[in-house]
Design a protein around this motif. Structure first.
Motif, short mmCIF file in Angstrom:
data_model
loop_
_atom_site.label_atom_id
_atom_site.label_comp_id
_atom_site.label_asym_id
_atom_site.label_seq_id
_atom_site.Cartn_x
_atom_site.Cartn_y
_atom_site.Cartn_z
N ILE A 181 -6.82 0.33 20.03
CA ILE A 181 -5.64 0.88 20.70
C ILE A 181 -5.53 0.38 22.13
CG2 ILE A 181 -4.47 2.99 21.43
CD1 ILE A 181 -4.53 2.44 18.38
N PHE A 182 -6.67 0.29 22.82
CA PHE A 182 -6.60 -0.20 24.20
C PHE A 182 -6.20 -1.67 24.22
CE2 PHE A 182 -7.82 -1.51 28.41
CZ PHE A 182 -7.49 -0.41 29.18
N LEU A 183 -6.66 -2.45 23.26
CA LEU A 183 -6.28 -3.87 23.22
C LEU A 183 -4.78 -4.02 23.01
CD1 LEU A 183 -7.57 -6.69 23.43
CD2 LEU A 183 -7.78 -6.69 20.93
N PHE A 184 -4.18 -3.20 22.17
CA PHE A 184 -2.73 -3.21 22.02
C PHE A 184 -2.04 -2.92 23.35
CE2 PHE A 184 -3.08 -2.13 17.28
CZ PHE A 184 -2.54 -3.34 16.87
N LEU A 185 -2.48 -1.86 24.01
CA LEU A 185 -1.85 -1.44 25.26
C LEU A 185 -2.12 -2.41 26.40
CD1 LEU A 185 -2.69 2.37 25.06
CD2 LEU A 185 -0.42 1.35 24.80
N VAL A 202 -12.91 -13.87 20.09
CA VAL A 202 -13.11 -13.20 21.38
C VAL A 202 -13.93 -14.12 22.29
CG1 VAL A 202 -14.07 -11.19 22.57
CG2 VAL A 202 -13.05 -10.93 20.29
N VAL A 203 -13.37 -14.45 23.44
CA VAL A 203 -14.03 -15.36 24.39
C VAL A 203 -14.25 -14.62 25.71
CG1 VAL A 203 -13.88 -17.54 25.64
CG2 VAL A 203 -12.92 -17.36 23.32
N ILE A 204 -15.51 -14.52 26.11
CA ILE A 204 -15.84 -13.84 27.37
C ILE A 204 -16.74 -14.75 28.19
CG2 ILE A 204 -17.01 -11.86 28.42
CD1 ILE A 204 -16.27 -10.23 25.93
N TYR A 205 -16.24 -15.19 29.35
CA TYR A 205 -17.04 -15.97 30.29
C TYR A 205 -17.39 -15.07 31.47
CZ TYR A 205 -15.49 -20.22 27.88
OH TYR A 205 -15.24 -21.20 26.95
N ASN A 214 -14.68 -15.72 36.03
CA ASN A 214 -14.77 -14.84 34.87
C ASN A 214 -13.46 -14.86 34.08
OD1 ASN A 214 -17.31 -14.13 35.68
ND2 ASN A 214 -16.71 -12.19 36.62
N GLU A 215 -13.58 -14.94 32.77
CA GLU A 215 -12.40 -14.94 31.90
C GLU A 215 -12.68 -14.12 30.65
OE1 GLU A 215 -9.53 -18.76 32.23
OE2 GLU A 215 -11.35 -19.06 31.08
N CYS A 216 -11.67 -13.39 30.22
CA CYS A 216 -11.75 -12.64 28.97
C CYS A 216 -10.44 -12.87 28.21
CB CYS A 216 -11.92 -11.15 29.22
SG CYS A 216 -13.39 -10.69 30.15
N TYR A 217 -10.52 -13.47 27.04
CA TYR A 217 -9.31 -13.68 26.27
C TYR A 217 -9.65 -13.80 24.79
CZ TYR A 217 -10.64 -18.67 26.43
OH TYR A 217 -11.32 -19.87 26.33
N VAL A 231 -2.96 -22.26 18.63
CA VAL A 231 -3.43 -20.94 19.06
C VAL A 231 -3.16 -20.76 20.55
CG1 VAL A 231 -5.22 -20.79 17.28
CG2 VAL A 231 -5.77 -21.78 19.50
N SER A 232 -3.03 -19.50 20.94
CA SER A 232 -2.76 -19.15 22.34
C SER A 232 -3.90 -18.32 22.90
CB SER A 232 -1.46 -18.36 22.44
OG SER A 232 -0.37 -19.09 21.92
N LYS A 233 -4.09 -18.43 24.21
CA LYS A 233 -5.02 -17.55 24.90
C LYS A 233 -4.28 -16.26 25.25
CE LYS A 233 -8.00 -20.91 27.29
NZ LYS A 233 -8.48 -21.35 28.64
N VAL A 234 -4.81 -15.14 24.80
CA VAL A 234 -4.24 -13.83 25.15
C VAL A 234 -5.29 -13.11 26.00
CG1 VAL A 234 -3.29 -11.67 24.29
CG2 VAL A 234 -2.94 -13.79 23.00
N PHE A 235 -5.02 -13.02 27.28
CA PHE A 235 -6.02 -12.47 28.21
C PHE A 235 -6.06 -10.95 28.12
CE2 PHE A 235 -5.04 -16.64 29.89
CZ PHE A 235 -6.29 -17.11 30.28
N PHE A 236 -7.28 -10.40 28.26
CA PHE A 236 -7.44 -8.96 28.30
C PHE A 236 -8.29 -8.57 29.50
CE2 PHE A 236 -10.61 -10.58 25.23
CZ PHE A 236 -11.81 -10.08 25.75
#
Length: 353
Positions: A181-185, A202-205, A214-217, A231-236
């Motif tokens: 749910i948090f990922l949707f929001l 899931v990519v976490i640097y 630092n990157e999270c996508y 494919v696209s990078k969708v950042f979180f």
């Protein structure tokens, strides 16, 4: 005990629908719409069948034919005025909404265009000369503001308002449900995009010396790019990162080992969580926490868009974050947000004289 009959796949459903249509139309729903999702192609095929059912029942050109028996020569007889009559019939006799009428008109036009431009079997698209269907713009967007989002998330975090029976399962699933749910929001992902994710997407640097690195996508195949397969990078956010890592750690703690095909979100038996299961899960939490029935997964996407635009005021970034091919789709949220803000600011209009 009777043997359980397996449910049909979407591919089988599409085949059943196209098998009922004239042979010259069938290739359109496969190669002609290859970049579209299977549910979209099913919708196109149903719309085409709906129109052809109207044609054999109400148009004078082929009174003794069934849909399957229609030929290209039959179709050539259809005029723009016949499409106008079809649109009027949908409105006055069937009481269909503007959106449904517009969608069916567009589906029929797409089939004609394919037969004209790709297969070179027809010369004229009668839909192009017919009346258009004006769709009224939605004045407001249904969404959850940040306070409402927090109520929803707290229900997942702490089980607030859940029944004893629901609480007995809650501890087992809350880390997964919170991450979803948090990922949707947090990102505005579509449900089909989230459903398809694997753990390896899931990519976490993390760089302890330089936070800017630092990157999270997640790498997702977004709706507008399915045809190209890009494919696209969708950042979180960092908060999403914590929920996802916590959830995955709990699965590894139970001895699960991940590979490149491991689903990101799973059932208790390790199967990929279905779209319907995600929808039902959200419905439960929304009813308990907010007592609402108008919040779907798509409304979580709208909630992301509205709150993101309020904070950032950057429609081009929002367009990219939403995965919209056209800025017109993104404009809906910008206009709704600006209108909402203007209405609120006008509260003390008498004092501004």
């Amino acid at each position: 005990m009777a043997e359980k009959i397996p449910a049909k796949t979407n591919t089988q459903k599409l085949r059943d629908i196209t098998d009922s249509l004239p042979e010259f139309t069938q290739q359109y729903f496969y190669s002609g719409t290859s970049g579209k999702a299977i549910l979209t192609r099913i919708s196109y095929a149903l719309d085409a069948r709906y129109f052809l059912e109207y044609a054999v029942n109400f148009l004078p050109y082929f009174p003794h034919k069934q849909i399957k028996e229609l030929s290209l020569d039959d179709i050539r007889q259809i005029k723009a005025t016949d499409i106008d009559k079809f649109l009027t019939w949908m409105e006055e006799d069937q009481k269909l909404s503007e959106r449904t009428r517009a969608r069916r008109r567009s589906s029929v036009s797409g089939l004609f265009e394919y037969l004209i431009n790709t297969e070179r079997k027809l010369e004229y698209n009668p839909v192009s000369g017919s009346q258009s269907v004006d769709i009224p713009e939605n004045e407001y967007v249904t969404y959850l503001n940040l306070d409402e989002q927090e109520q929803l998330l707290n229900c997942i975090r702490y089980g607030t308002g859940l029944t004893k029976r629901q609480l007995s399962f809650h501890e087992k699933y809350k880390k997964r449900d919170l991450a979803i749910i948090f990922l949707f929001l947090d990102t505005g992902l579509r449900i089909s995009e989230l459903h398809a994710l694997n753990v390896n997407d899931v990519v976490i640097y993390e760089d302890t010396f330089d936070e800017e690195k630092n990157e999270c996508y997640i790498t997702a195949l977004r709706k507008g790019k399915k045809k190209s397969g890009t494919v696209s990078k969708v950042f979180f956010s960092d908060e999403s990162k914590e929920y996802i890592q916590d959830y995955l750690a709990s699965r590894q703690g139970q001895g699960e080992q991940f590979n490149e095909n491991t689903p990101l979100f799973t059932t208790s038996t390790g199967e990929r969580l279905s779209i319907r299961e995600i929808q039902q899960m959200l419905k439960k939490y929304v009813q308990v926490s907010l007592k609402r029935s108008d919040i779907s997964v798509h409304k979580l996407r709208s909630s992301f868009a509205m709150e993101f635009y309020k904070h950032e005021k950057n429609i081009l970034v929002l367009q990219q974050r939403m995965g919209h091919m056209s800025i017109n789709a993104t404009n809906i949220y910008a206009r709704a947000s600006d209108r909402e803000e203007a209405v609120k600011n006008s509260r003390n209009w008498r004092q501004k004289k």
